[in-house]
Write a protein that holds these residues in place. Structure first.
Motif, PDB file in Angstrom:
ATOM      1  N   SER A 280       0.558  -1.090  -0.030  1.00  0.00           N
ATOM      2  CA  SER A 280      -0.135  -0.163  -0.047  1.00  0.00           C
ATOM      3  C   SER A 280       0.567   1.297  -0.401  1.00  0.00           C
ATOM      4  O   SER A 280       2.234   1.379   0.037  1.00  0.00           O
ATOM      5  N   ASN A 281      -0.243   2.230  -0.225  1.00  0.00           N
ATOM      6  CA  ASN A 281       1.011   3.121   0.132  1.00  0.00           C
ATOM      7  C   ASN A 281       1.757   4.224   1.445  1.00  0.00           C
ATOM      8  O   ASN A 281       2.338   5.702   1.692  1.00  0.00           O
ATOM      9  N   GLU A 282       1.181   3.256   2.247  1.00  0.00           N
ATOM     10  CA  GLU A 282       0.645   3.879   3.579  1.00  0.00           C
ATOM     11  C   GLU A 282       2.586   3.218   4.357  1.00  0.00           C
ATOM     12  O   GLU A 282       3.412   2.304   3.859  1.00  0.00           O
ATOM     13  N   GLU A 283       2.724   4.167   5.840  1.00  0.00           N
ATOM     14  CA  GLU A 283       4.411   3.192   6.090  1.00  0.00           C
ATOM     15  C   GLU A 283       3.968   2.960   7.355  1.00  0.00           C
ATOM     16  O   GLU A 283       2.743   3.520   8.442  1.00  0.00           O
ATOM     17  N   ILE A 284       5.028   2.978   8.479  1.00  0.00           N
ATOM     18  CA  ILE A 284       5.033   2.542   9.360  1.00  0.00           C
ATOM     19  C   ILE A 284       6.507   2.308   9.748  1.00  0.00           C
ATOM     20  O   ILE A 284       7.125   2.732   9.838  1.00  0.00           O
ATOM     21  N   ARG A 285       5.478   2.489  12.082  1.00  0.00           N
ATOM     22  CA  ARG A 285       7.968   2.742  12.193  1.00  0.00           C
ATOM     23  C   ARG A 285       8.096   1.595  12.084  1.00  0.00           C
ATOM     24  O   ARG A 285       7.722  -0.143  11.874  1.00  0.00           O
TER      25      ARG A 285
END
Length: 482
Positions: A280-285
């Motif tokens: 996806s186009n999301e980001e995460i730690r």
């Protein structure tokens, strides 16, 4: 006349010396010397008529201790015989003995570096070459303070990294991990993709090239060399995180086990860094992303990897609470959505009056739509990770999962309440060591938990089940009667 002359000759040259009885004769001192080890070894090697005899003499010599004063002479004899020997097995044993002799307390191994380095240039056997590099590794680990020798050994390692034998590449990577430094660039002669021969590169980039080596033993050695740099106090680059994550799906368990440790190290170095999610186009730690990836390894096919993953999860205390709680979720998941059982789907079809006749293609396919807001971004492996670990067939994995729950529960009271049911269930495990470990864990997190009545009943039932009554004595034992 002749007889008289003969008598005078005897009288002239035969004298008797009388010593005074009170005069003391000085005592002579005898000095006992041990035979030289180098001389004995030289004689034995000269007596050897074939490589088998020479190898036998070397094996016998390796079992005997060598004094410090004899080490240098023995080393010179071994090097002299090395240059004359044509058999690979004998040269291999000589190279091994050189590494053992340099470990002798009180011997300075820097005098051997030039000779061992020169033998590398003319050696044709890959096995002997790997043993010589191992000898240089032993010498370099003792001379870490010598910058010139360290730099010379690093150049030797970079030169032989392109060897076709996996053992040579392994030893070169070990040399880089033991002696490499970040502040000094290296000249790499191997033909790596995207790099030119003789280019100056960082030691971490040189080692990371071999994460994709064709031999799994070299890939494992590359990861361990990178971890050795970390143990020596050098900060690893975040750019190798994606490479380490790809190694989690390797075909060999040694590579996957080392990759789990590498991902964990990077999660401790860069916990708050933001990484993108490929799906996806999301980001995460980064710590949350690595937690999900390591949780997925709880379901690995090798129990060694499962134990390693469970242990590492227990030390990831900076993970977000909602990621942590999903490890105790036992619901069936399909793309992180709850999956209905076959009975539930049949009941819905029966209530609607629609059954599949089989005449139309995919007429019984699910018609539900995916709600993008309800899809979680965490890897599906984190869902129920500890549930899988506590129900594993190997008791080592179950013990590691119990210990991981203890570490995480001590840092999070809310998580301690949620994992209480699972820890109480472990009281009924078939292995005594697992039961004892769960009891110890429950005692350690006692400040963060409150037992419910049903949980207390389970604990008491287990205590009664394994309690030995005081009157349970053999029938042959009768009370003493006065």
């Amino acid at each position: 006349m002749a007889a008289h002359l003969k008598k005078r000759v005897y009288e002239e040259f035969s004298k008797v010396v009388q010593q005074h009885p009170l005069e003391e004769v000085p005592a002579k001192k005898l000095r006992l010397t041990k035979p030289s080890k180098s001389a004995a070894l030289h004689i034995d090697l000269c007596k050897a008529s074939n490589p088998t005899d020479a190898l036998q003499y070397l094996l016998q010599f390796a079992r005997k201790p060598v004094e410090v004063e004899s080490v240098e002479g023995v080393v010179r004899i071994l090097l002299e015989h090395y240059y004359k020997e044509t058999d690979n097995s004998v040269r291999l044993k000589i190279a091994s003995l050189l590494g053992l002799l340099t470990k002798t307390q009180g011997f300075s191994p820097d005098c051997v570096v030039d000779d061992v380095t020169n033998t590398l240039n003319n050696e044709k056997s890959h096995q002997v070459l790997a043993q010589l590099l191992d000898t240089l590794l032993v010498i370099g680990s003792q001379l870490l303070d010598s910058v010139s020798i360290t730099q010379r050994l690093i150049e030797v390692a970079c030169k032989h990294l392109s060897d076709t034998y996996f053992g040579v590449r392994n030893k070169c990577l070990q040399l880089l991990g033991c002696l490499g430094t970040i502040d000094k660039p290296l000249t790499k002669d191997s033909e790596a993709p995207g790099t030119s021969a003789g280019a100056l590169r960082d030691v971490q980039s040189v080692i990371s090239d071999y994460f994709a080596d064709q031999d799994p033993r070299v890939r494992t050695a590359a990861i361990k060399a990178m971890l050795q740099l970390h143990e020596r106090g050098m900060k690893l680059q975040q750019t190798i995180y994606n490479q380490a994550c790809r190694l989690l799906t390797d075909d060999y368990e040694q590579v996957r086990s080392a990759a789990v440790q590498m991902v964990w190290v990077l999660s401790q170095l860069y916990p708050e860094s933001i990484v993108p999610i490929p799906s996806s186009n999301e980001e995460i730690r980064l710590v949350d992303d690595s937690f999900g990836k390591i949780s997925h390894m709880i379901s690995d096919g090798s129990w060694v990897v499962r134990v390693q993953a469970a242990k590492r999860l227990g030390s990831m205390l900076q993970v977000s609470p909602h990621f942590l709680e999903q490890t105790l979720d036992k619901k069936l998941m399909s793309d992180l959505r709850r999956k209905r059982t076959a009975h539930e789907r049949a009941k819905e079809l029966y209530a609607s009056g629609e059954f599949s006749s089989g005449r139309r293609w995919a007429d019984d396919a699910p018609k539900e739509r995916v709600d993008t807001s309800g899809v979680n971004l965490i890897d599906s492996g984190a869902c129920g990770a500890f549930v899988h670990g506590l129900e594993d067939e190997m008791y080592e994995v179950r013990i590691a999962a119990v210990e991981a729950l203890c570490s995480l529960a001590q840092s999070s009271p809310s998580f301690a309440e949620k994992c209480l049911d699972f820890l109480v269930d472990m009281f009924n495990d078939e292995i005594e060591e697992v039961r004892l470990q769960s009891i110890h864990v429950l005692r350690q997190i006692s400040r963060n938990i409150t037992l419910r009545e049903d949980q207390l009943d389970t604990v008491l039932a287990v205590l009664e089940m394994f309690e030995v009554p005081w009157f349970s004595a053999p029938d042959t034992c009768t009370p003493y009667c006065a």
